[in-house]
Every structure is written in structure tokens, then in C-alpha cells.
Design an enzyme around this catalytic site. Structure first.
Site, PDB file in Angstrom:
ATOM      1  N   ILE A 102       0.829  -1.197   0.000  1.00 19.34           N
ATOM      2  CA  ILE A 102       0.000   0.000   0.000  1.00 19.34           C
ATOM      3  C   ILE A 102       0.867   1.252   0.000  1.00 19.34           C
ATOM      4  CG2 ILE A 102      -1.778   1.299   1.239  1.00 19.34           C
ATOM      5  CD1 ILE A 102      -2.732  -1.319  -0.103  1.00 19.34           C
ATOM      6  N   SER A 139     -10.611  -0.907   6.092  1.00 16.53           N
ATOM      7  CA  SER A 139      -9.948  -1.913   5.260  1.00 16.53           C
ATOM      8  C   SER A 139     -10.395  -1.785   3.814  1.00 16.53           C
ATOM      9  CB  SER A 139     -10.295  -3.319   5.769  1.00 16.53           C
ATOM     10  OG  SER A 139     -11.659  -3.602   5.500  1.00 16.53           O
ATOM     11  N   CYS A 140      -9.706  -2.486   2.928  1.00 13.97           N
ATOM     12  CA  CYS A 140     -10.086  -2.478   1.515  1.00 13.97           C
ATOM     13  C   CYS A 140     -11.488  -3.046   1.328  1.00 13.97           C
ATOM     14  CB  CYS A 140      -9.072  -3.276   0.688  1.00 13.97           C
ATOM     15  SG  CYS A 140      -8.826  -4.977   1.241  1.00 13.97           S
ATOM     16  N   THR A 141     -11.825  -4.083   2.077  1.00 14.92           N
ATOM     17  CA  THR A 141     -13.145  -4.700   1.945  1.00 14.92           C
ATOM     18  C   THR A 141     -14.238  -3.790   2.493  1.00 14.92           C
ATOM     19  OG1 THR A 141     -12.160  -6.919   2.074  1.00 14.92           O
ATOM     20  CG2 THR A 141     -14.526  -6.736   2.491  1.00 14.92           C
ATOM     21  N   ASN A 155       0.503 -10.383   1.910  1.00  9.90           N
ATOM     22  CA  ASN A 155       1.845 -10.645   2.445  1.00  9.90           C
ATOM     23  C   ASN A 155       1.843 -11.233   3.850  1.00  9.90           C
ATOM     24  OD1 ASN A 155       3.913 -10.185   0.617  1.00  9.90           O
ATOM     25  ND2 ASN A 155       3.803  -7.975   0.837  1.00  9.90           N
ATOM     26  N   ARG A 201      -3.604 -19.385   8.098  1.00  7.42           N
ATOM     27  CA  ARG A 201      -2.789 -18.546   7.217  1.00  7.42           C
ATOM     28  C   ARG A 201      -1.359 -19.039   7.082  1.00  7.42           C
ATOM     29  NH1 ARG A 201      -4.692 -12.212   7.757  1.00  7.42           N
ATOM     30  NH2 ARG A 201      -6.907 -12.623   7.959  1.00  7.42           N
ATOM     31  N   ARG A 253      -9.472 -16.502   1.392  1.00 10.57           N
ATOM     32  CA  ARG A 253      -8.323 -16.069   0.606  1.00 10.57           C
ATOM     33  C   ARG A 253      -8.098 -17.093  -0.517  1.00 10.57           C
ATOM     34  NH1 ARG A 253      -4.848 -12.559   3.624  1.00 10.57           N
ATOM     35  NH2 ARG A 253      -6.240 -11.210   4.829  1.00 10.57           N
TER      36      ARG A 253
END
Length: 481
Positions: free
Chosen positions: A139, A288-290, A320, A334, A370
Site C-alpha cells: 500500500i 480496510s479495503c473490503t 503478504n 494462514r 483467501r
């Protein structure tokens, strides 16, 4: 002459017109700080083909391609006006002029539509506001690209410094290389040189100091000539007010977090609640992006139909914080290989809705998977509406929202039947409504919302920073409310 020859001649004529647009757009941007848009898409620094493609995109929206022959007269009219800093949408000018029945000339109509940016009404160009990036990951580098791109007029926001931890030999050279070339977003548009001795990156004439520090307390920004800056924390290491307050050092006036804030830190989604930020607020989050992807269309649907409850399922690209191959991770799933697996995980986007839309009483739940793609995600927003609607009605409404509403910079709309995730890499919108996938039955609506979780989100971050810095210029014609 054959039909094919006619088509080719027409194309060459339009190329010539688009080519003549470029210096006019550039001069307005450099000399008057005016950004020329076409259906919310900037035409600044765009090539001939990009300008023509942006015009062609209009057919995705209203079924008819917009020609440069229609918009060029409005662009010429703008150059004759005494304009102040602003954003002016020549696509909207052309559309509203066509719908106007008063018989006004292009020049008279344009002067009336942008009157708020001319003469005594125009705002003065402001001194550039210093910006510091704390962290320089995915970002951070995209925000840097956007800040450098928007510095073209010499006003607005000015990226002064990047704060990172030292990583050994040729650190600054490697960081500059990551800014220059990106495997997903392509080449940096411009030139980058490195001055290792002075720890400086020069990007399109912007001198960016690279400051090495392990903790905010180690930096005195005034030592670098930085004053009243907005610091953008891209690390996510601190997410509450106490932690983020560490950044309020000499030279820093405000802190913006590029992750969901905790506690009483305001979560801001530009276009929805950015106007609630108090002038004296020093710490805020861009969520957040969502959250940025679902809140604008959720607000649009709630405003028109009412929403009783909803569930969002995000199919999200890997990030990442996941492992390349199976390895230890503090989260249970994850740790498994990101490029080889679909991974069920949690999302805080649903709970973050309450902060961005406090008046929405509907319960919104959420979950996330994901998947093995490096960028672009899709949110499936399943809503129970307060009244019944038809699919055609909802489609028409969302199309209009994307074109003319105050949310047109956040919500895009696509009708292409063969669209897939990679088609949305580089989208500057918070989310894109997929018209073909929309489902409506009675009081139930299911929206499929694509979003570039890296670049689209970075654009939202920059919009928030512009707003709190006071350099967010008005848009004309004014969006319908």
C-alpha cells in the site's frame, strides 16, 4: 471508399482530436490546478489511446459510446474561463447539456455549470501539504505513486519522506527499484533516480527523503524541513489511539492509518462519512479495503430500498501476511501456502460497517476466503431489503449511482459478460458492480462487487488525506444528491 475505410478514417479523426486534447488538459492541470475527468476518470497524463478508450467506456454505462467530438467543445470552453482549482467532468457536461432544453450554447452552458469554480467563487491555490509515509510495502508504494502523480500541478499533497527500518546494503536502491517496477501494477509512470549519499529518492522531480528508524520516537521531522505533515501509517503495527499517537512528533499534525482502527479511532470511508471528520481530529483510519468496497454500495442500497439485514462473503486475493509455503503462522490457517490453497479466514469488514454507517440498524455479518490470485477481490453482498424490487430496477439505480451520485468516485459499474478479476487491476474505484451477476428476487438482492484491494483502496486513502488536508477540490457539474 469501403465501410472499413470509413471506420479507419473515423478512428484517425478521433485520434487527432484526442491528441489535441492532451495539451489543453495538461495546461489546465499545471497552471490552474484543474483536473479534467470523464465519468469520474481522470484524463490528466493520459495517452491518445487511453483518452479514446475512456470515452468508449461510456457505452458500458449508458449503452452509447461517447465521442471526443462531443466532449472537445466543452474542453475548449473550459480553457476560456477564469477557473480556480477544481475537478471538472466533461463527460457529465456533455450529458447534462444534451438533456438541457434551454438551447444554451456549449460556452454558455459550461460557464453556468462550473460557475462555482470561476471568478469570485473560485478557491485559491493552496500551498502543498507535506505527507510522510511510515512503511513502504504494497500500500505504501502505491500511495507513493498516487501522491507523485497528483503533484503535477505543484499544489495539493507533496510526499516529503518515507520512514522504514534499515535493511542492510543498497537498501534505498532496492526500495526505489520496487517503486519503479511492480509485478502487478506495472512500471512507474516517470523517472526515478537515487541519491544514496543523501538518502533521497527523486521521482518525477519530487525529492523524497528516506528516513531510517525502528520506532516513531526516533524521528524529529522538523530536522528535514517537514512541517504540519500528514503521516500515513502503512505498517498496521499500531491501530488504537494510544499507539498511533506515537507518530505525533515534531513536524507531524495528523496520522492516517491504512488498516481498521480500534477503539475510538474513526474509521473513514471516503464518499460515505469523510465529511464527519472533525477539523481537530488528529488520528483516523481508512478502514480496510473490503470495508471500502462494501460500504458505498450498501449505503446506496439502504438509501433507496432500506436494508433489514445482510451478509458479505469476500473472496480475497492472498496478501503478504500469509506464507508462500507451509510454515508457522500465529493464525491457524494462514500458515498454509497462499498460492496453493483457498484459505478460510476472518474479516472485520462487517463489524466495521457500524462505524462508517452508524445510522444503519441492519445486522451485517461477514466471512472471507483467501484465494490464489495476487490482487483483485470480490465481495458478495447478500441483502434483505425493506421493500421488494426488480432486477431491472436495481440495475438502473446502481448504474445511475455510478454515473451521477456523490458516490460515483467510489462505485463503478460494468456490463461486460466476460469480465474476470484481472480486468480490474488498476481500478480507482472502491468497488465495481458486476451487472451480469446481480441477482434480485422480491426483497432479496445479491450484489457482486469487484475491487482492486491494493490500488482501489490506495485511491480511497489518498482521497481521505486530500480531504483532511484541505486540498480536496470541488467537482463540477455537482453530483446529484
Amino acid at each position: 471508399m469501403t465501410v472499413n475505410d470509413d471506420s479507419f478514417t473515423n478512428w484517425k479523426n478521433r485520434e487527432e482530436i484526442a491528441e489535441s486534447m492532451i495539451p489543453l488538459i495538461g495546461k489546465l492541470h499545471r497552471e490552474r490546478d484543474v483536473t479534467v475527468l470523464l465519468h469520474s476518470r481522470s484524463l490528466v497524463n493520459k495517452s491518445v489511446v487511453s483518452i479514446l478508450k475512456t470515452h468508449r467506456f461510456a457505452r458500458q454505462i449508458d449503452g452509447a459510446e461517447l465521442s471526443v467530438t462531443e466532449t472537445m467543445p466543452f474542453l475548449r470552453a473550459l480553457t476560456a474561463l477564469d477557473l480556480g482549482p477544481s475537478q471538472i467532468d466533461i463527460g457529465m457536461l456533455a450529458a447534462t447539456h444534451k438533456a438541457d432544453d434551454r438551447g444554451l450554447s456549449v460556452e454558455a452552458f459550461t460557464a453556468e455549470a462550473v460557475a462555482g469554480a470561476t471568478g469570485a467563487n473560485k478557491i485559491e491555490q493552496r500551498e502543498p501539504r507535506d505527507v510522510v509515509l511510515y512503511g513502504f510495502g504494497r500500500i505504501g508504494r502505491l500511495v507513493a505513486r498516487l501522491l507523485i502523480e497528483k503533484a503535477g500541478s505543484g499544489n495539493g499533497l507533496r510526499l516529503r519522506a518515507i520512514v522504514v527500518r534499515g535493511a542492510g546494503g543498497e537498501d534505498i536502491v532496492k526500495r526505489a527499484s520496487l517503486l519503479r517496477r511492480d509485478s502487478i501494477h506495472g512500471q512507474f509512470q516517470g523517472t526515478i533516480t537515487v541519491d544514496e549519499e543523501n538518502s533521497t529518492i527523486l521521482a518525477n522531480g519530487n525529492e523524497i527523503k528516506v528516513i531510517y528508524a525502528d520506532d516513531p520516537s526516533q524521528v524529529d521531522y522538523t530536522a528535514y524541513g517537514i512541517r504540519d505533515a500528514i503521516l500515513i501509517d502503512n505498517t498496521g503495527k499500531w491501530r488504537d489511539r494510544e499507539g498511533l499517537s506515537k507518530h505525533l512528533r515534531p513536524g507531524i499534525e495528523k496520522v492516517v492509518l491504512t488498516a481498521p482502527g480500534k477503539g475510538d479511532v474513526p474509521n473513514i470511508v471516503h464518499g460515505v462519512n469523510h465529511d464527519t471528520v472533525k477539523p481537530d481530529e488528529q488520528i483516523l483510519s481508512c478502514a480496510s479495503c473490503t470495508t471500502n468496497a462494501i460500504v458505498p454500495p450498501l449505503k446506496a442500497m439502504a438509501d433507496e430500498y432500506g436494508v433489514l439485514r445482510g451478509h458479505v462473503e469476500t473472496v480475497h486475493s492472498f496478501t503478504n501476511d500469509q506464507n508462500l509455503l507451509d510454515n508457522y503462522h500465529k493464525s491457524e490457517r494462514r500458515g498454509r501456502s497462499a498460492p496453493l490453497n483457498m484459505v478460510i479466514t476472518e474479516t472485520g469488514a462487517a463489524s466495521a460497517v457500524a462505524k462508517a454507517l452508524p445510522d444503519l440498524k441492519a445486522r451485517i455479518t461477514g466471512s472471507s476466503i483467501r484465494v490464489p490470485v495476487p490482487d483483485v477481490s470480490i465481495a458478495i453482498l447478500n441483502l434483505q431489503l425493506a421493500r421488494e424490487a426488480s432486477r431491472a430496477e436495481v440495475l438502473d439505480y446502481l448504474r445511475e449511482v455510478s454515473l451521477t451520485s456523490p458516490l460515483k468516485r467510489q462505485i463503478d459499474f460494468i456490463t461486460a459478460p466476460d469480465a474476470v478479476s484481472s480486468d480490474f487491476i488498476g481500478s480507482r474505484h472502491a468497488s465495481i458492480v458486476d451487472a451480469g451477476a446481480l441477482k434480485v428476487e422480491g426483497d432479496n438482492a445479491i450484489l457482486y462487487l469487484w475491487y482492486d484491494n491494493e490500488f482501489g483502496y490506495s485511491c480511497q486513502v489518498v482521497r481521505v488525506v486530500q480531504h483532511v488536508s484541505g486540498v480536496e477540490y470541488p467537482t463540477f457539474p455537482s453530483p446529484a444528491v
